[in-house]
Write a protein that holds these residues in place. Structure first.
Motif, PDB file in Angstrom:
ATOM      1  N   GLN A 185     -10.181  -4.770   8.597  1.00 59.74           N
ATOM      2  CA  GLN A 185     -11.291  -4.298   9.422  1.00 59.74           C
ATOM      3  C   GLN A 185     -12.647  -4.559   8.777  1.00 59.74           C
ATOM      4  N   TYR A 186     -12.627  -5.016   7.538  1.00 63.70           N
ATOM      5  CA  TYR A 186     -13.861  -5.416   6.872  1.00 63.70           C
ATOM      6  C   TYR A 186     -14.088  -6.911   7.102  1.00 63.70           C
ATOM      7  N   THR A 187     -15.308  -7.342   6.912  1.00 67.71           N
ATOM      8  CA  THR A 187     -15.654  -8.740   7.199  1.00 67.71           C
ATOM      9  C   THR A 187     -15.747  -9.609   5.950  1.00 67.71           C
ATOM     10  N   ASP A 188     -15.381  -9.055   4.792  1.00 71.55           N
ATOM     11  CA  ASP A 188     -15.570  -9.807   3.551  1.00 71.55           C
ATOM     12  C   ASP A 188     -14.279 -10.438   3.023  1.00 71.55           C
ATOM     13  N   GLU A 189     -13.241 -10.486   3.867  1.00 67.22           N
ATOM     14  CA  GLU A 189     -11.975 -11.133   3.502  1.00 67.22           C
ATOM     15  C   GLU A 189     -11.263 -10.457   2.338  1.00 67.22           C
ATOM     16  N   ARG A 190     -11.576  -9.201   2.073  1.00 67.85           N
ATOM     17  CA  ARG A 190     -10.909  -8.490   0.975  1.00 67.85           C
ATOM     18  C   ARG A 190      -9.425  -8.301   1.280  1.00 67.85           C
ATOM     19  N   VAL A 191      -8.621  -8.191   0.247  1.00 71.02           N
ATOM     20  CA  VAL A 191      -7.220  -7.796   0.365  1.00 71.02           C
ATOM     21  C   VAL A 191      -7.055  -6.530  -0.458  1.00 71.02           C
ATOM     22  N   SER A 192      -6.786  -5.419   0.205  1.00 67.98           N
ATOM     23  CA  SER A 192      -6.684  -4.145  -0.506  1.00 67.98           C
ATOM     24  C   SER A 192      -5.795  -3.197   0.286  1.00 67.98           C
ATOM     25  N   GLY A 193      -5.208  -2.257  -0.428  1.00 72.46           N
ATOM     26  CA  GLY A 193      -4.360  -1.279   0.230  1.00 72.46           C
ATOM     27  C   GLY A 193      -3.097  -1.867   0.807  1.00 72.46           C
ATOM     28  N   ARG A 194      -2.662  -2.990   0.280  1.00 74.37           N
ATOM     29  CA  ARG A 194      -1.418  -3.601   0.765  1.00 74.37           C
ATOM     30  C   ARG A 194      -0.805  -4.451  -0.347  1.00 74.37           C
ATOM     31  N   ALA A 195       0.520  -4.505  -0.362  1.00 70.71           N
ATOM     32  CA  ALA A 195       1.241  -5.328  -1.333  1.00 70.71           C
ATOM     33  C   ALA A 195       2.722  -5.272  -0.978  1.00 70.71           C
ATOM     34  N   HIS A 196       3.516  -6.074  -1.687  1.00 67.42           N
ATOM     35  CA  HIS A 196       4.963  -5.920  -1.602  1.00 67.42           C
ATOM     36  C   HIS A 196       5.544  -5.901  -3.016  1.00 67.42           C
ATOM     37  N   LEU A 197       6.657  -5.204  -3.135  1.00 64.82           N
ATOM     38  CA  LEU A 197       7.362  -5.116  -4.398  1.00 64.82           C
ATOM     39  C   LEU A 197       8.853  -5.066  -4.108  1.00 64.82           C
ATOM     40  N   TYR A 198       9.663  -5.054  -5.162  1.00 71.21           N
ATOM     41  CA  TYR A 198      11.118  -5.072  -4.995  1.00 71.21           C
ATOM     42  C   TYR A 198      11.735  -3.906  -5.761  1.00 71.21           C
ATOM     43  N   SER A 199      12.754  -3.307  -5.173  1.00 72.99           N
ATOM     44  CA  SER A 199      13.462  -2.250  -5.898  1.00 72.99           C
ATOM     45  C   SER A 199      14.108  -2.843  -7.150  1.00 72.99           C
ATOM     46  N   ASP A 200      14.205  -2.032  -8.193  1.00 74.89           N
ATOM     47  CA  ASP A 200      14.731  -2.522  -9.460  1.00 74.89           C
ATOM     48  C   ASP A 200      16.260  -2.573  -9.455  1.00 74.89           C
ATOM     49  N   ASP A 201      16.849  -2.843 -10.596  1.00 78.67           N
ATOM     50  CA  ASP A 201      18.304  -3.024 -10.683  1.00 78.67           C
ATOM     51  C   ASP A 201      19.076  -1.765 -10.278  1.00 78.67           C
ATOM     52  N   GLU A 202      18.436  -0.611 -10.350  1.00 76.83           N
ATOM     53  CA  GLU A 202      19.090   0.649  -9.952  1.00 76.83           C
ATOM     54  C   GLU A 202      18.704   1.055  -8.529  1.00 76.83           C
ATOM     55  N   GLY A 203      17.943   0.197  -7.859  1.00 76.75           N
ATOM     56  CA  GLY A 203      17.532   0.503  -6.490  1.00 76.75           C
ATOM     57  C   GLY A 203      16.327   1.416  -6.389  1.00 76.75           C
ATOM     58  N   ASN A 204      15.602   1.597  -7.484  1.00 78.72           N
ATOM     59  CA  ASN A 204      14.432   2.471  -7.477  1.00 78.72           C
ATOM     60  C   ASN A 204      13.140   1.665  -7.347  1.00 78.72           C
ATOM     61  N   TYR A 205      12.092   2.316  -6.901  1.00 82.50           N
ATOM     62  CA  TYR A 205      10.777   1.665  -6.806  1.00 82.50           C
ATOM     63  C   TYR A 205       9.701   2.699  -7.133  1.00 82.50           C
ATOM     64  N   ARG A 206       8.520   2.199  -7.441  1.00 82.26           N
ATOM     65  CA  ARG A 206       7.396   3.070  -7.752  1.00 82.26           C
ATOM     66  C   ARG A 206       6.112   2.240  -7.728  1.00 82.26           C
ATOM     67  N   PHE A 207       5.052   2.863  -7.297  1.00 87.49           N
ATOM     68  CA  PHE A 207       3.753   2.172  -7.287  1.00 87.49           C
ATOM     69  C   PHE A 207       2.634   3.194  -7.136  1.00 87.49           C
ATOM     70  N   TRP A 208       1.438   2.754  -7.478  1.00 82.96           N
ATOM     71  CA  TRP A 208       0.235   3.530  -7.221  1.00 82.96           C
ATOM     72  C   TRP A 208      -0.379   3.074  -5.904  1.00 82.96           C
ATOM     73  N   GLY A 209      -0.780   4.033  -5.098  1.00 83.46           N
ATOM     74  CA  GLY A 209      -1.535   3.745  -3.883  1.00 83.46           C
ATOM     75  C   GLY A 209      -2.661   4.755  -3.771  1.00 83.46           C
ATOM     76  N   LEU A 210      -3.013   5.068  -2.534  1.00 85.85           N
ATOM     77  CA  LEU A 210      -4.036   6.069  -2.264  1.00 85.85           C
ATOM     78  C   LEU A 210      -3.438   7.201  -1.449  1.00 85.85           C
ATOM     79  N   THR A 211      -3.903   8.408  -1.664  1.00 86.11           N
ATOM     80  CA  THR A 211      -3.471   9.529  -0.839  1.00 86.11           C
ATOM     81  C   THR A 211      -3.908   9.259   0.599  1.00 86.11           C
TER      82      THR A 211
END
Length: 316
Positions: A185-211
């Motif tokens: 929704q911004y006009t400056d072509e930023r990429v923020s607040g989005r990403a992809h990751l993969y669950s680890d060998d035990e099927g767990n995941y974790r990341f920092w985002g925003l509330t």
């Protein structure tokens, strides 16, 4: 967009109470003859599913037109409205999805196409702000980028309905910033607040985002005009988007919502499900973080979302 297409719903639809109309027998026959002719026009369609869809569409569309006794003036408004929806739609804004969302059509389609299965996580609306080719992050890294807001630690597991961990599941996440805007929704072509990751060998995941925080859907276009004319709010309950895929499992598109949010009962796209409401526990400034990140004098939150994927061959 020309002035003809800028007419709002309120400008054209009468605010007078509807007058009951009982068509004469002759009038009913005129209307029903047309329906029979239109339905028959699809009889030679070789694709049985397409034939079913078109004939059902005609049946329900004509029933709607006859039920409300649609006027030509109102029909012209509908055409103008859909034209305006098309004009404002581009590769960064999908007004037709927005329209589908606020009418509950998106949510109903999801309900039908993602039947409840055992303990599988529930699906909800996709929304208009997903983008392909999001940046990849490693477990524990941050999706926020330049987006502003209160840091939030998100963690969980990915399992199947039998309780088996699923390693290497692809987890797409995206969200708005604290001002209620997605990066697109911004006009400056930023990429923020989005990403992809993969669950680890035990099927767990974790990341920092925003509330997550509540925000209005884009309401500066025809869909917003329709909401205003009908006395509806454009506000969405606070949420964080997930799309999770793994071989042999049904794709999950969902959100998690913030416990205690006053908008949970009034989400304008009807996307809230009780099982998706999670506690985002606020941590005082100085509280040690799970990964040792130094947040200085910032408060932060943490939440957990354990994802359960249904098998790919479950009924649709």
């Amino acid at each position: 967009m020309n002035q003809h297409h800028d007419r709002s719903v309120a400008d054209t639809v009468s605010d007078e109470p509807p007058t009951p109309v009982t068509p004469t027998e002759a009038q009913r026959e005129v209307e029903e003859k047309l329906i029979r002719n239109v339905l028959r026009s699809f009889d030679d369609c070789e694709n049985p599913r397409l034939r079913q869809v078109m004939q059902s569409l005609v049946t329900h569309l004509h029933a709607f037109i006859r039920d409300i006794r649609l006027t030509e003036k109102e029909w012209a408004l509908a055409i103008d409205f859909l034209t305006a929806v098309g004009h404002i739609t581009d590769d960064r804004r999908q007004e037709f999805i927005l329209l589908s969302d606020v009418l509950g059509a998106s949510m109903q389609t999801i309900n039908i196409d993602n039947e409840a299965y055992k303990n599988a996580s529930e699906a909800t609306v996709f929304g208009p702000f997903f983008l392909e080719d999001s940046p990849e992050i490693k477990n524990g890294e941050d999706i926020a980028g330049p987006a502003v807001g209160q840091p939030c630690w998100v963690e969980g597991s990915v399992k199947d309905t039998d309780g088996n961990s699923i390693p290497n599941a692809r987890i797409e996440v995206w969200e708005a910033d604290e001002d209620g805007f997605y990066d697109v929704q911004y006009t400056d072509e930023r990429v923020s607040g989005r990403a992809h990751l993969y669950s680890d060998d035990e099927g767990n995941y974790r990341f920092w985002g925003l509330t997550p925080t509540p925000y209005p859907i884009p309401h500066d276009g025809p869909v917003g005009n329709m909401l205003e004319a009908t006395g509806r709010s454009p506000m969405r309950a606070a949420h964080l988007h997930f799309m999770v895929t793994a071989p042999g499992q049904r794709r999950l598109v969902t959100h998690i919502f913030v416990e205690g949010d006053e908008l949970l009962k009034y989400d304008t796209v009807f996307g809230v499900k009780q099982s998706l409401i999670k506690r985002f526990e606020e941590q005082p400034a100085g509280t040690p973080t799970p990964d040792g990140r130094d947040l200085g004098d910032q408060t932060w939150t943490r939440t957990r979302f354990d994802i359960v994927l249904a098998p790919e061959d479950t009924p649709r």
